[in-house]
Scaffold this motif. Structure first.
Motif, PDB file in Angstrom:
ATOM      1  N   GLU A  26      34.815  47.838  33.319  1.00  0.00           N
ATOM      2  CA  GLU A  26      33.994  47.156  32.312  1.00  0.00           C
ATOM      3  C   GLU A  26      33.630  48.067  31.134  1.00  0.00           C
ATOM      4  O   GLU A  26      33.850  47.683  29.977  1.00  0.00           O
ATOM      5  CB  GLU A  26      32.733  46.583  32.951  1.00  0.00           C
ATOM      6  N   PRO A  27      33.109  49.278  31.357  1.00  0.00           N
ATOM      7  CA  PRO A  27      32.782  50.116  30.197  1.00  0.00           C
ATOM      8  C   PRO A  27      33.998  50.427  29.333  1.00  0.00           C
ATOM      9  O   PRO A  27      33.920  50.394  28.102  1.00  0.00           O
ATOM     10  CB  PRO A  27      32.206  51.390  30.832  1.00  0.00           C
ATOM     11  N   GLY A  28      35.133  50.707  29.979  1.00  0.00           N
ATOM     12  CA  GLY A  28      36.341  51.012  29.212  1.00  0.00           C
ATOM     13  C   GLY A  28      36.800  49.833  28.377  1.00  0.00           C
ATOM     14  O   GLY A  28      37.236  49.989  27.225  1.00  0.00           O
ATOM     15  N   GLY A  29      36.709  48.629  28.932  1.00  0.00           N
ATOM     16  CA  GLY A  29      37.117  47.441  28.190  1.00  0.00           C
ATOM     17  C   GLY A  29      36.202  47.144  27.020  1.00  0.00           C
ATOM     18  O   GLY A  29      36.656  46.733  25.940  1.00  0.00           O
ATOM     19  N   LEU A  30      34.901  47.342  27.210  1.00  0.00           N
ATOM     20  CA  LEU A  30      33.964  47.127  26.110  1.00  0.00           C
ATOM     21  C   LEU A  30      34.154  48.179  25.022  1.00  0.00           C
ATOM     22  O   LEU A  30      34.070  47.872  23.822  1.00  0.00           O
ATOM     23  CB  LEU A  30      32.530  47.148  26.632  1.00  0.00           C
ATOM     24  N   PRO A  46      42.138  46.082  35.126  1.00  0.00           N
ATOM     25  CA  PRO A  46      41.824  46.399  36.518  1.00  0.00           C
ATOM     26  C   PRO A  46      41.969  47.894  36.777  1.00  0.00           C
ATOM     27  O   PRO A  46      42.767  48.578  36.133  1.00  0.00           O
ATOM     28  CB  PRO A  46      42.871  45.606  37.301  1.00  0.00           C
ATOM     29  N   TRP A  47      41.193  48.397  37.725  1.00  0.00           N
ATOM     30  CA  TRP A  47      41.444  49.744  38.212  1.00  0.00           C
ATOM     31  C   TRP A  47      42.816  49.771  38.893  1.00  0.00           C
ATOM     32  O   TRP A  47      43.306  48.740  39.356  1.00  0.00           O
ATOM     33  CB  TRP A  47      40.371  50.178  39.203  1.00  0.00           C
ATOM     34  N   GLY A  48      43.417  50.939  38.945  1.00  0.00           N
ATOM     35  CA  GLY A  48      44.804  51.045  39.394  1.00  0.00           C
ATOM     36  C   GLY A  48      45.081  50.543  40.800  1.00  0.00           C
ATOM     37  O   GLY A  48      46.212  50.144  41.101  1.00  0.00           O
ATOM     38  N   ASP A  49      44.069  50.532  41.666  1.00  0.00           N
ATOM     39  CA  ASP A  49      44.281  50.102  43.048  1.00  0.00           C
ATOM     40  C   ASP A  49      43.803  48.673  43.317  1.00  0.00           C
ATOM     41  O   ASP A  49      43.907  48.189  44.440  1.00  0.00           O
ATOM     42  CB  ASP A  49      43.561  51.064  44.010  1.00  0.00           C
ATOM     43  N   ALA A  50      43.285  47.996  42.284  1.00  0.00           N
ATOM     44  CA  ALA A  50      42.595  46.723  42.512  1.00  0.00           C
ATOM     45  C   ALA A  50      43.539  45.579  42.873  1.00  0.00           C
ATOM     46  O   ALA A  50      43.320  44.858  43.854  1.00  0.00           O
ATOM     47  CB  ALA A  50      41.764  46.346  41.283  1.00  0.00           C
ATOM     48  N   VAL A  51      44.579  45.385  42.083  1.00  0.00           N
ATOM     49  CA  VAL A  51      45.457  44.219  42.292  1.00  0.00           C
ATOM     50  C   VAL A  51      46.171  44.318  43.632  1.00  0.00           C
ATOM     51  O   VAL A  51      46.171  43.368  44.432  1.00  0.00           O
ATOM     52  CB  VAL A  51      46.465  44.094  41.129  1.00  0.00           C
ATOM     53  N   ASP A  52      46.763  45.466  43.897  1.00  0.00           N
ATOM     54  CA  ASP A  52      47.479  45.637  45.164  1.00  0.00           C
ATOM     55  C   ASP A  52      46.515  45.603  46.348  1.00  0.00           C
ATOM     56  O   ASP A  52      46.836  45.035  47.400  1.00  0.00           O
ATOM     57  CB  ASP A  52      48.249  46.958  45.149  1.00  0.00           C
ATOM     58  N   PHE A 100      33.900  40.767  47.096  1.00  0.00           N
ATOM     59  CA  PHE A 100      33.964  41.860  46.134  1.00  0.00           C
ATOM     60  C   PHE A 100      33.131  41.564  44.892  1.00  0.00           C
ATOM     61  O   PHE A 100      33.234  40.479  44.304  1.00  0.00           O
ATOM     62  CB  PHE A 100      35.413  42.081  45.655  1.00  0.00           C
ATOM     63  N   ASP A 101      32.346  42.546  44.490  1.00  0.00           N
ATOM     64  CA  ASP A 101      31.851  42.557  43.123  1.00  0.00           C
ATOM     65  C   ASP A 101      33.064  42.733  42.206  1.00  0.00           C
ATOM     66  O   ASP A 101      34.082  43.304  42.608  1.00  0.00           O
ATOM     67  CB  ASP A 101      30.875  43.719  42.936  1.00  0.00           C
ATOM     68  N   VAL A 102      32.948  42.253  40.981  1.00  0.00           N
ATOM     69  CA  VAL A 102      34.088  42.305  40.067  1.00  0.00           C
ATOM     70  C   VAL A 102      33.883  43.349  38.968  1.00  0.00           C
ATOM     71  O   VAL A 102      34.661  44.299  38.836  1.00  0.00           O
ATOM     72  CB  VAL A 102      34.352  40.918  39.447  1.00  0.00           C
ATOM     73  N   LEU A 103      32.836  43.186  38.166  1.00  0.00           N
ATOM     74  CA  LEU A 103      32.635  44.034  36.993  1.00  0.00           C
ATOM     75  C   LEU A 103      32.281  45.457  37.405  1.00  0.00           C
ATOM     76  O   LEU A 103      31.250  45.701  38.032  1.00  0.00           O
ATOM     77  CB  LEU A 103      31.523  43.456  36.113  1.00  0.00           C
ATOM     78  N   GLY A 104      33.151  46.396  37.076  1.00  0.00           N
ATOM     79  CA  GLY A 104      32.941  47.786  37.431  1.00  0.00           C
ATOM     80  C   GLY A 104      33.578  48.179  38.746  1.00  0.00           C
ATOM     81  O   GLY A 104      33.975  49.326  38.924  1.00  0.00           O
ATOM     82  N   THR A 105      33.675  47.227  39.677  1.00  0.00           N
ATOM     83  CA  THR A 105      34.257  47.519  40.984  1.00  0.00           C
ATOM     84  C   THR A 105      35.760  47.306  40.986  1.00  0.00           C
ATOM     85  O   THR A 105      36.520  48.133  41.494  1.00  0.00           O
ATOM     86  CB  THR A 105      33.598  46.651  42.068  1.00  0.00           C
ATOM     87  N   LEU A 106      36.215  46.205  40.419  1.00  0.00           N
ATOM     88  CA  LEU A 106      37.649  45.907  40.353  1.00  0.00           C
ATOM     89  C   LEU A 106      38.215  46.043  38.954  1.00  0.00           C
ATOM     90  O   LEU A 106      39.426  46.236  38.799  1.00  0.00           O
ATOM     91  CB  LEU A 106      37.904  44.500  40.897  1.00  0.00           C
ATOM     92  N   ALA A 163      43.345  40.293  34.112  1.00  0.00           N
ATOM     93  CA  ALA A 163      43.457  41.468  34.976  1.00  0.00           C
ATOM     94  C   ALA A 163      44.440  41.272  36.116  1.00  0.00           C
ATOM     95  O   ALA A 163      44.786  42.231  36.803  1.00  0.00           O
ATOM     96  CB  ALA A 163      42.082  41.835  35.544  1.00  0.00           C
ATOM     97  N   GLY A 164      44.886  40.034  36.354  1.00  0.00           N
ATOM     98  CA  GLY A 164      45.816  39.770  37.443  1.00  0.00           C
ATOM     99  C   GLY A 164      45.168  39.778  38.811  1.00  0.00           C
ATOM    100  O   GLY A 164      45.823  40.055  39.819  1.00  0.00           O
ATOM    101  N   LEU A 165      43.861  39.464  38.874  1.00  0.00           N
ATOM    102  CA  LEU A 165      43.149  39.443  40.159  1.00  0.00           C
ATOM    103  C   LEU A 165      43.418  38.126  40.869  1.00  0.00           C
ATOM    104  O   LEU A 165      43.349  37.052  40.253  1.00  0.00           O
ATOM    105  CB  LEU A 165      41.648  39.611  39.932  1.00  0.00           C
ATOM    106  N   ARG A 166      43.717  38.202  42.148  1.00  0.00           N
ATOM    107  CA  ARG A 166      44.045  37.005  42.929  1.00  0.00           C
ATOM    108  C   ARG A 166      43.114  36.927  44.127  1.00  0.00           C
ATOM    109  O   ARG A 166      43.007  37.860  44.914  1.00  0.00           O
ATOM    110  CB  ARG A 166      45.508  37.055  43.397  1.00  0.00           C
ATOM    111  N   TRP A 167      42.440  35.801  44.241  1.00  0.00           N
ATOM    112  CA  TRP A 167      41.435  35.601  45.277  1.00  0.00           C
ATOM    113  C   TRP A 167      41.771  34.370  46.103  1.00  0.00           C
ATOM    114  O   TRP A 167      42.517  33.511  45.680  1.00  0.00           O
ATOM    115  CB  TRP A 167      40.068  35.340  44.647  1.00  0.00           C
ATOM    116  N   HIS A 168      41.096  34.245  47.231  1.00  0.00           N
ATOM    117  CA  HIS A 168      41.067  32.958  47.906  1.00  0.00           C
ATOM    118  C   HIS A 168      40.034  32.063  47.231  1.00  0.00           C
ATOM    119  O   HIS A 168      40.195  30.850  47.171  1.00  0.00           O
ATOM    120  CB  HIS A 168      40.746  33.132  49.391  1.00  0.00           C
ATOM    121  N   GLN A 169      38.972  32.687  46.708  1.00  0.00           N
ATOM    122  CA  GLN A 169      37.983  31.964  45.926  1.00  0.00           C
ATOM    123  C   GLN A 169      37.158  32.976  45.144  1.00  0.00           C
ATOM    124  O   GLN A 169      36.885  34.068  45.639  1.00  0.00           O
ATOM    125  CB  GLN A 169      37.072  31.117  46.822  1.00  0.00           C
TER     126      GLN A 169
END
Length: 230
Positions: free
Chosen positions: A21-25, A104-110, A12-18, A139-145
């Protein structure tokens, strides 16, 4: 979407995808310069984004040596501060780290959690390692790496960034799916042999009629369903 069901690893790309980014800035700019109208905030955001784009392009062209996003964001924050008449060093320093406090976008973490039960899931970001560490925690993002392009001293869409992800995945590129809200990012992944899936986001870079990605989705839930069905 049968073409994406035989992948082994999802990147996954992170910035803008999960994360937004514009809203946070925008939020960071509002906090730094209270009382600004939305038009003024938008102008300062455009100034920030343009600086990042120009400097990453200069690096890609060899006209500047590699520096991390922490450096470039610091420069962008100072440009915004100068334009807005902001002189407090502590406020400018906090503004420079706005990119590590994106929501995070609303569907990203789940979505990541669901997908991670079936596939190894990697993040691949232009964000520097330190910023990425703090962003993931915020953002609460959880990855394997999670991988930063800082490791190869380049920025997407440089081929070496995608090769880094493919090498980490440990399987042929056609078994690795790159997911992004930016068509330019997916084109870079596609050129490296990866499978590609576009996920629509409000501030993304949508595909053109000439793009032939392996999947297009309205949100992360639709992608996860397509990958895990059957």
């Amino acid at each position: 979407m049968a073409g994406i069901r035989d992948v082994e690893v999802v990147v996954f790309d992170v910035l803008g995808t999960l994360v937004d980014e514009p809203g946070g800035l925008r939020r960071g700019i509002r906090d730094a310069v209270p009382g600004l109208g939305e038009e003024s905030v938008g102008e300062l955001l455009a100034l920030w984004q343009r600086h990042v784009e120009v400097e990453q392009e200069r690096i890609a062209q060899g006209r500047r040596g590699y520096v991390s996003t922490e450096v470039i964001d610091g420069e962008a924050a100072r440009r915004v501060a100068d334009h807005a008449g902001l002189a407090d060093p502590a406020v400018v320093a906090r503004l420079a780290t706005a990119g590590s406090r994106l929501s995070p976008w609303g569907d990203a973490v789940d979505g990541l959690e669901r997908l991670g039960r079936r596939f190894p899931v990697l993040g691949l970001s232009n964000a520097g390692r330190a910023a990425l560490l703090r962003l993931n925690a915020h953002a609460g993002l959880r990855w394997h790496q999670v991988l930063s392009s800082e490791a190869v001293q380049a920025y997407k869409p440089a081929p070496e960034v995608y090769r880094y992800a493919i090498d980490t995945a440990g399987c042929p590129p056609e078994r690795v799916l790159m997911v992004a809200a930016h068509a330019w990012d997916l084109r870079g992944a596609q050129a490296s042999g990866m499978r590609t899936a576009y996920v629509r986001r409000p501030a993304g870079d949508p595909p053109t009629t000439g793009d032939a990605f392996d999947g297009r989705f309205e949100g992360l839930d639709d992608l996860v369903t397509a990958l895990t069905a059957g």
